[in-house]
Scaffold this motif. Structure first.
Motif, PDB file in Angstrom:
ATOM      1  N   LEU A   1      -4.410  30.704  16.817  1.00 28.74           N
ATOM      2  CA  LEU A   1      -3.222  30.433  16.022  1.00 28.74           C
ATOM      3  C   LEU A   1      -2.013  31.031  16.726  1.00 28.74           C
ATOM      4  CD1 LEU A   1      -1.797  29.576  13.370  1.00 28.74           C
ATOM      5  CD2 LEU A   1      -2.433  31.832  12.450  1.00 28.74           C
TER       6      LEU A   1
ATOM      7  N   ARG B   1      -7.319  16.227  23.672  1.00 24.01           N
ATOM      8  CA  ARG B   1      -7.171  16.831  22.353  1.00 24.01           C
ATOM      9  C   ARG B   1      -7.327  15.774  21.271  1.00 24.01           C
ATOM     10  NH1 ARG B   1      -0.699  18.431  22.477  1.00 24.01           N
ATOM     11  NH2 ARG B   1       0.139  16.295  22.264  1.00 24.01           N
TER      12      ARG B   1
ATOM     13  N   ALA C   1      -6.324  15.472  17.153  1.00 26.13           N
ATOM     14  CA  ALA C   1      -5.757  15.980  15.917  1.00 26.13           C
ATOM     15  C   ALA C   1      -6.437  15.290  14.732  1.00 26.13           C
ATOM     16  CB  ALA C   1      -4.252  15.721  15.886  1.00 26.13           C
TER      17      ALA C   1
ATOM     18  N   PRO D   1       4.310  22.400  16.530  1.00 26.42           N
ATOM     19  CA  PRO D   1       3.300  22.108  15.504  1.00 26.42           C
ATOM     20  C   PRO D   1       2.485  20.846  15.809  1.00 26.42           C
ATOM     21  CG  PRO D   1       5.328  22.812  14.468  1.00 26.42           C
ATOM     22  CD  PRO D   1       5.612  22.688  15.936  1.00 26.42           C
ATOM     23  N   GLU D   2       3.108  19.866  16.449  1.00 22.41           N
ATOM     24  CA  GLU D   2       2.384  18.633  16.766  1.00 22.41           C
ATOM     25  C   GLU D   2       1.364  18.811  17.893  1.00 22.41           C
ATOM     26  OE1 GLU D   2       5.700  19.063  16.552  1.00 22.41           O
ATOM     27  OE2 GLU D   2       6.774  17.868  18.076  1.00 22.41           O
TER      28      GLU D   2
ATOM     29  N   THR E   1      -0.974  20.931  17.518  1.00 19.10           N
ATOM     30  CA  THR E   1      -2.158  21.367  16.782  1.00 19.10           C
ATOM     31  C   THR E   1      -3.266  20.324  16.904  1.00 19.10           C
ATOM     32  OG1 THR E   1      -0.886  22.674  15.199  1.00 19.10           O
ATOM     33  CG2 THR E   1      -3.066  21.911  14.497  1.00 19.10           C
ATOM     34  N   ALA E   2      -4.429  20.774  17.370  1.00 18.74           N
ATOM     35  CA  ALA E   2      -5.556  19.869  17.595  1.00 18.74           C
ATOM     36  C   ALA E   2      -6.749  20.681  18.084  1.00 18.74           C
ATOM     37  CB  ALA E   2      -5.195  18.809  18.631  1.00 18.74           C
TER      38      ALA E   2
ATOM     39  N   GLN F   1     -10.105  25.164  18.969  1.00 23.66           N
ATOM     40  CA  GLN F   1      -9.020  24.837  18.045  1.00 23.66           C
ATOM     41  C   GLN F   1      -7.734  25.533  18.442  1.00 23.66           C
ATOM     42  OE1 GLN F   1      -9.007  22.805  15.084  1.00 23.66           O
ATOM     43  NE2 GLN F   1      -6.792  23.174  15.241  1.00 23.66           N
ATOM     44  N   VAL F   2      -6.665  24.759  18.500  1.00 25.98           N
ATOM     45  CA  VAL F   2      -5.321  25.293  18.705  1.00 25.98           C
ATOM     46  C   VAL F   2      -4.492  24.921  17.476  1.00 25.98           C
ATOM     47  CG1 VAL F   2      -3.201  25.147  20.055  1.00 25.98           C
ATOM     48  CG2 VAL F   2      -5.429  25.186  21.210  1.00 25.98           C
ATOM     49  N   THR F   3      -3.944  25.929  16.832  1.00 26.01           N
ATOM     50  CA  THR F   3      -3.109  25.713  15.657  1.00 26.01           C
ATOM     51  C   THR F   3      -1.739  26.327  15.895  1.00 26.01           C
ATOM     52  OG1 THR F   3      -5.048  25.747  14.199  1.00 26.01           O
ATOM     53  CG2 THR F   3      -2.887  26.043  13.169  1.00 26.01           C
ATOM     54  N   VAL F   4      -0.715  25.502  15.786  1.00 22.72           N
ATOM     55  CA  VAL F   4       0.662  25.962  15.978  1.00 22.72           C
ATOM     56  C   VAL F   4       1.354  25.908  14.622  1.00 22.72           C
ATOM     57  CG1 VAL F   4       2.806  25.701  17.257  1.00 22.72           C
ATOM     58  CG2 VAL F   4       0.613  25.007  18.300  1.00 22.72           C
ATOM     59  N   SER F   5       1.644  27.084  14.083  1.00 23.14           N
ATOM     60  CA  SER F   5       2.206  27.150  12.738  1.00 23.14           C
ATOM     61  C   SER F   5       2.906  28.482  12.536  1.00 23.14           C
ATOM     62  CB  SER F   5       1.092  26.990  11.698  1.00 23.14           C
ATOM     63  OG  SER F   5       1.609  27.164  10.395  1.00 23.14           O
TER      64      SER F   5
END
Length: 114
Positions: free
Chosen positions: A10, A37, A39, A86-87, A89-90, A109-113
């Motif tokens: 994250l 990737r 999503a 954020p886009e 994220t995938a 998992q990569v989460t951008v938030s």
């Protein structure tokens, strides 16, 4: 032969992550390597590609922010991801042609938030 991906997590928008994918097993040759990737609700897409001679190609959405590189001694491919959005994220998957066969890693998992 196995591909082991790591480095996901994250991160806040604008942050950076580096993904790694190590090849193990009986290896005679490692040719093209790549990161894909996927999503939620979308098809798997190519993010970055690197040939055996280190020629590279990137998806338009990541060009200038992501860098793919490889260490042929360690049989490892990396994806340096900067200015994450954020886009981005995938689930990220590594791919390689090893001993003239296609192999996929297990995904990270990569989460951008924020």
């Amino acid at each position: 032969v196995q591909l082991q991906a790591s480095g996901g997590g994250l991160v806040q928008p604008g942050g950076s992550l580096r993904l790694s994918c190590a090849v193990s097993g009986i290896i005679f040759s490692v040719n093209d390597m790549a990161w894909y990737r996927q999503a939620p609700g979308k098809q798997r897409e190519l993010v970055a590609f690197i040939g055996r001679s280190s020629s590279t190609n990137y998806a338009a959405s990541v060009k200038g922010r992501f860098t793919i590189f490889r260490d042929n001694v360690k049989s490892t491919v990396y994806l340096q991801m900067n200015s994450l959005k954020p886009e981005d994220t995938a689930v990220y998957y590594c791919y390689a042609i090893i001993n003239n066969r296609d192999y996929w890693g297990q995904g990270t998992q990569v989460t951008v938030s924020s």
